[in-house]
Design a protein around this motif. Structure first.
Motif, short mmCIF file in Angstrom:
data_model
loop_
_atom_site.label_atom_id
_atom_site.label_comp_id
_atom_site.label_asym_id
_atom_site.label_seq_id
_atom_site.Cartn_x
_atom_site.Cartn_y
_atom_site.Cartn_z
N LEU A 52 1.04 -6.01 31.68
CA LEU A 52 -0.03 -5.81 32.66
C LEU A 52 -0.10 -4.36 33.12
O LEU A 52 -1.07 -3.95 33.76
CB LEU A 52 0.17 -6.73 33.86
N TYR A 77 3.79 -15.16 32.21
CA TYR A 77 4.10 -14.42 33.44
C TYR A 77 3.58 -15.16 34.67
O TYR A 77 2.40 -15.54 34.72
CB TYR A 77 3.45 -13.03 33.34
N PRO A 79 2.94 -14.35 38.48
CA PRO A 79 2.96 -13.25 39.45
C PRO A 79 3.47 -13.71 40.81
O PRO A 79 3.55 -14.92 41.06
CB PRO A 79 1.49 -12.84 39.53
N PRO A 82 -0.50 -15.96 43.82
CA PRO A 82 -1.21 -16.87 42.90
C PRO A 82 -2.42 -16.21 42.26
O PRO A 82 -3.17 -15.50 42.94
CB PRO A 82 -1.66 -18.02 43.81
N SER A 83 -2.60 -16.44 40.96
CA SER A 83 -3.73 -15.84 40.26
C SER A 83 -4.77 -16.89 39.88
O SER A 83 -5.71 -16.61 39.16
CB SER A 83 -3.25 -15.12 39.00
N LEU A 84 -4.60 -18.11 40.39
CA LEU A 84 -5.51 -19.19 40.01
C LEU A 84 -6.81 -19.11 40.80
O LEU A 84 -6.85 -18.54 41.90
CB LEU A 84 -4.84 -20.55 40.27
N TYR A 85 -7.87 -19.70 40.24
CA TYR A 85 -9.15 -19.70 40.92
C TYR A 85 -9.21 -20.85 41.93
O TYR A 85 -8.98 -22.00 41.55
CB TYR A 85 -10.30 -19.81 39.92
N PRO A 86 -9.52 -20.55 43.20
CA PRO A 86 -9.47 -21.60 44.24
C PRO A 86 -10.47 -22.73 44.01
O PRO A 86 -10.24 -23.84 44.48
CB PRO A 86 -9.76 -20.84 45.54
N TRP A 87 -11.56 -22.46 43.30
CA TRP A 87 -12.58 -23.49 43.09
C TRP A 87 -12.23 -24.44 41.95
O TRP A 87 -12.83 -25.49 41.78
CB TRP A 87 -13.94 -22.86 42.82
N GLU A 95 -6.76 -26.75 32.00
CA GLU A 95 -7.69 -26.55 30.88
C GLU A 95 -7.92 -25.06 30.63
O GLU A 95 -7.97 -24.60 29.48
CB GLU A 95 -9.02 -27.26 31.19
N GLN A 96 -8.04 -24.28 31.73
CA GLN A 96 -8.18 -22.82 31.57
C GLN A 96 -6.97 -22.26 30.81
O GLN A 96 -7.13 -21.44 29.91
CB GLN A 96 -8.26 -22.14 32.94
N HIS A 97 -5.78 -22.71 31.19
CA HIS A 97 -4.58 -22.20 30.53
C HIS A 97 -4.54 -22.62 29.06
O HIS A 97 -4.11 -21.86 28.20
CB HIS A 97 -3.32 -22.69 31.25
N LEU A 100 -6.87 -20.26 27.29
CA LEU A 100 -6.50 -18.84 27.30
C LEU A 100 -5.18 -18.55 26.60
O LEU A 100 -4.95 -17.44 26.14
CB LEU A 100 -6.43 -18.32 28.75
N LYS A 123 -8.54 -29.60 44.33
CA LYS A 123 -8.93 -28.20 44.13
C LYS A 123 -7.76 -27.28 44.51
O LYS A 123 -7.04 -27.57 45.47
CB LYS A 123 -10.13 -27.84 45.02
N ARG A 143 3.91 -23.18 29.19
CA ARG A 143 3.69 -22.37 27.98
C ARG A 143 4.99 -22.34 27.21
O ARG A 143 6.07 -22.15 27.78
CB ARG A 143 3.26 -20.96 28.35
N TRP B 3 -16.85 -20.97 25.57
CA TRP B 3 -16.09 -21.38 26.75
C TRP B 3 -15.90 -20.21 27.70
O TRP B 3 -16.02 -20.36 28.93
CB TRP B 3 -14.72 -21.93 26.32
N GLU B 14 -19.82 -19.80 41.57
CA GLU B 14 -18.97 -20.06 42.72
C GLU B 14 -19.08 -18.96 43.76
O GLU B 14 -18.99 -19.22 44.95
CB GLU B 14 -17.50 -20.21 42.29
N ARG B 85 -6.27 -10.16 42.26
CA ARG B 85 -5.26 -11.21 42.13
C ARG B 85 -5.37 -11.99 40.83
O ARG B 85 -4.41 -12.63 40.42
CB ARG B 85 -5.36 -12.15 43.32
N HIS B 86 -6.57 -12.00 40.21
CA HIS B 86 -6.71 -12.77 38.98
C HIS B 86 -6.32 -11.98 37.74
O HIS B 86 -6.40 -12.51 36.63
CB HIS B 86 -8.15 -13.27 38.83
N PRO B 88 -3.47 -11.18 36.36
CA PRO B 88 -2.50 -11.76 35.42
C PRO B 88 -3.12 -12.80 34.48
O PRO B 88 -2.77 -12.87 33.31
CB PRO B 88 -1.46 -12.40 36.34
N LEU B 89 -4.07 -13.57 35.02
CA LEU B 89 -4.72 -14.59 34.20
C LEU B 89 -5.65 -13.93 33.19
O LEU B 89 -5.70 -14.30 32.02
CB LEU B 89 -5.52 -15.53 35.12
N PHE B 91 -5.70 -10.57 32.23
CA PHE B 91 -5.04 -9.63 31.33
C PHE B 91 -3.96 -10.29 30.49
O PHE B 91 -3.68 -9.88 29.37
CB PHE B 91 -4.41 -8.48 32.13
N SER B 93 -3.80 -13.10 29.08
CA SER B 93 -4.24 -13.85 27.91
C SER B 93 -4.33 -12.96 26.69
O SER B 93 -4.72 -11.79 26.78
CB SER B 93 -5.61 -14.47 28.20
N VAL B 95 -6.41 -13.38 24.40
CA VAL B 95 -7.80 -13.33 23.93
C VAL B 95 -8.21 -11.86 23.84
O VAL B 95 -7.97 -11.10 24.76
CB VAL B 95 -8.72 -14.07 24.93
N ARG B 167 -2.87 1.57 33.60
CA ARG B 167 -2.82 0.94 32.29
C ARG B 167 -3.14 1.89 31.16
O ARG B 167 -2.76 1.66 30.03
CB ARG B 167 -3.79 -0.25 32.25
#
Lengths: 231, 234
Positions: A52, A77, A79, A82-87, A95-97, A100, A123, A143, B3, B14, B85-86, B88-89, B91, B93, B95, B167
């Motif tokens: 990163l 990794y 962090p 949290p890097s997850l989307y709240p929605w 499913e996102q993981h 990706l 959620k 993973r 996707w 959102e 904050r997102h 890590p998700l 970068f 990946s 993809v 970076r």
């Protein structure tokens, strides 16, 4: 062959040098505790290993190869925030993981989700702080990565769930996989650790096999940490 | 890829749904009010006496704000995904970067088209109800537009720089190129219009101008991707 080799790694943010030529290597199957006070360079080191950040100097070698693509493919990794989307829902985040990360194992996640009592339809934004931490850790551990990097995974997790998560860290590991983990809760982490690396001001002040260090100092890792980094 | 585009659209939905709905409701109310206050057949420009001038000024500001929303969202999304904050998700990946950026670009353009058509529909609604003179509603506020453009270009460039500074050594160059390129490309379209070769004015027709500008944008975009994906290894 070593799974992870860190060669003279340096990272500078403007005029501040966060890492000052860190070198170490990790053999397959080891769980390594990266310990140090705030600002010692732990998170910077983990982010460099996860690809990163770009090092100012030095190399991160994974399974004999370098390059950010290699890091992204082989490093899971978590962090410290949290890097997850709240929605997204719990199931949606999984499913996102899956989409990706090619090494994501939905079956392993489902087992961990069920044992942690996380509702698939809940959620992320509606979960407690500990719940989000648990979900993030469950997703990362699901993973089947060669290297798992966990930055403060026990932060905000209550004592009951902590045991389950610590068990989960080593339960599904590939035999050749390694885990790098930071935590201020050293006593909780100590039973897991094979190796220890202690950082201060961006430099390694002590490292080695956890069992050998305990024998040499006649202290627990937590007390060695207090002794070495307090001095 | 499909996707990824869906994911990008979901993120935008959102972040857009509540402020977007609020703006649409305010705009709808103002347009409705303007219709009610307007002269019977809209045959003449709105007068101060009719009260529609003030309403139209508000409408034009809101239309301008809505028109810029996709750009604001694109800049904010870039910063949030790659610096926030997102990261890590996003970068972490494996993809390829070009897929992530193309998905973001497609989602941004889609959002832009939706917003343009949504506001356009509202603008012509009075015309449908009364007559086609209502097209004057499509006025944009030049002052707000100019200020928004300046702030946006600066914000986008700063976001890109801060996202990349730790970076890649190319952070400053990429930030300036990508941040300033919309202004540069817009100016280029006008420059081509007035291009003078060897004392002989060469007026490109509008299609040619935009084809050349579009090609320059494509070359710039692909160049940035190559730079980021390979040399900078973002």
């Amino acid at each position: 062959m070593t799974t992870l080799s860190i060669q003279m790694l340096r990272k500078r943010y403007g005029t501040k040098e966060a890492l000052r030529g860190v070198t170490f290597s990790v053999e397959p199957g080891r769980v390594v505790g990266i310990l140090g006070p705030n600002g010692s360079g732990k998170t910077t080191l983990l982010k460099l290993i996860a690809g990163l950040l770009t090092p100012t100097d030095g190399e991160v070698i994974v399974d004999g190869g370098t390059g950010r693509g290699r890091l992204h493919e082989n490093v899971a990794y978590l962090p410290d925030a949290p890097s997850l989307y709240p929605w997204a829902s719990v199931a949606g985040s999984a499913e996102q993981h899956r989409r990706l990360f090619a090494d994501f194992d939905p079956g392993a996640f489902e087992d961990m989700r069920a044992s942690l009592g996380l509702e698939p339809s809940a959620k992320v934004g509606s979960l407690s702080k500990g719940g989000v931490e648990q979900l993030g850790l469950a997703l990362t551990l699901s993973r089947r990565a060669l290297i798992t990097v966990l930055d403060e995974p026990l932060l905000g997790v209550d004592m009951h769930a902590r045991g389950e998560l610590l068990h989960g860290i080593v339960r599904g590991l590939r035999p050749d996989a390694i885990v790098l983990i930071t935590s201020h809760l050293i006593s909780d982490l100590e039973p897991l650790l094979d190796d220890v690396i202690m950082l201060r001001d961006g430099e390694i002040v002590l490292s080695g096999d956890a069992e050998e260090l305990r024998a040499k100092y006649g202290l627990t890792v937590e007390n060695i940490y207090r002794q070495e980094l307090a001095s | 890829m499909i996707w990824l585009i869906g994911m990008e659209l979901r993120k935008r939905w959102e972040s857009l749904k509540w402020p977007g709905l609020a703006l649409l409701l305010v705009l709808s109310g103002l347009v409705l009010l303007a219709v009610l206050l307007a002269p019977d057949d809209f045959a003449e420009l709105p007068s101060r006496a009719s009260g529609t001038v003030a309403i139209m000024a508000m409408v034009s500001v809101i239309v301008t704000v809505m028109g810029y929303y996709p750009y604001v969202d694109a800049a904010w999304r870039f910063a949030n995904d790659f610096r926030g904050r997102h990261a890590p998700l996003e970068f972490g990946s494996a993809v390829p970067t070009w897929k992530k950026l193309v998905a973001k670009l497609i989602a941004s353009v889609t959002l832009y088209l939706i917003v343009i058509y949504a506001t356009g529909f509202l603008m012509v609604l009075p015309g449908v109800l009364l007559n086609d003179r209502a097209a004057i509603f499509a006025l944009r506020s030049p002052l707000v537009a100019q200020a928004a453009a300046t702030v946006l270009v600066t914000y986008l460039a700063v976001s890109i720089y801060l996202s990349l500074v730790n970076r890649t050594r190319w952070a400053g160059i990429v930030a300036v190129l990508v941040g300033v390129s919309p202004v540069f490309l817009f100016d280029m379209a006008w420059f081509l219009y007035y291009l003078d070769l060897g004392g002989m004015p060469w007026y490109f027709d509008e299609t040619t101008r935009w084809v050349i500008t579009g090609a320059a944008a494509a070359v710039g975009f692909i160049g940035s991707l190559v730079l980021l994906d390979h040399q900078a290894d973002i």
